[in-house]
Enzyme design. Sequence first.
Site, PDB file in Angstrom:
ATOM      1  N   ASP A  25      34.725  50.365  -5.387  1.00 37.82           N
ATOM      2  CA  ASP A  25      35.684  51.134  -4.593  1.00 37.82           C
ATOM      3  C   ASP A  25      37.065  50.561  -4.891  1.00 37.82           C
ATOM      4  OD1 ASP A  25      33.751  52.720  -3.321  1.00 37.82           O
ATOM      5  OD2 ASP A  25      33.407  51.205  -1.784  1.00 37.82           O
ATOM      6  N   ASP A  55      29.655  62.353   1.424  1.00 38.91           N
ATOM      7  CA  ASP A  55      29.779  61.349   2.479  1.00 38.91           C
ATOM      8  C   ASP A  55      29.280  62.001   3.761  1.00 38.91           C
ATOM      9  OD1 ASP A  55      30.980  59.600   0.676  1.00 38.91           O
ATOM     10  OD2 ASP A  55      33.003  60.264   1.195  1.00 38.91           O
TER      11      ASP A  55
END
Length: 253
Positions: free
Chosen positions: A11, A130
């Site tokens: 990330d 997500d």
Amino acid sequence: MLKRRIIACLDVRDGRVVKGVNFVNLRDAGSPAEMAGAHAKAGADEIVLLDITATYEGRGTLLETVRKTAAELFIPFTVGGGIRTLDDARAVFDCGADKLAINSAAIADPDLITKIAARFGSQAVVLAIDARRTGSRWEVFKTGGRTGTGLDAEQWAAEGEKRGAGEILLTSMDCDGTQTGFDCELTAAIASRVSIPVIASGGAGTAEHFVDVFQRGHADAALAASIFHFGVHDVNELKRTLSAAGIPVRLEC
């Protein structure tokens, strides 16, 4: 039998690898290129790099970061964040990516999945979802987990497959960064709705969590960040545990 894959996730924010809990409280973990190379040498089957603030900041992917990271790799490399058009996709591929992960842009324009798949092939398109539990279902979130969409995660995964996605990257927002285990119920629900591979993400903490998500969650691959970045687990050691549990994985000779 197809090998189950272990994927290391980077990330990235402001050109650095970060990691938090439930998508917040981020801390610095290092250089993307250096960490990607280290994970590849340690036995990871693939690397995923997600530019986690590109969509929220309304900018494109950090192409130089992608280029430097790709130069360190000899395994498949997926990039996500800030990809909104075919031109964006082409630019990321030109920098060395093998696959693209699209999330918010696909929600805004589902035809983008079809367009990228038609141009570059379904094998190069990963639909990133997500999801957070909302009552009896899982809701899809966008813009790095900041905004609910009202979309049902199971239905969206099925639509993504129909539109040309070759894989689903499924992140449980409830489990992300907690190291308490993958959401096997969510993963199994999505896996039962699609015929394409499902990558489970969010919650990895122990080797048993990986065994669980492959056996109960029916995942084709499992992705983790914190436990690899901060030395909690060695990838090859993890794979040996999986192999001993009867899960087919690629082991280093």
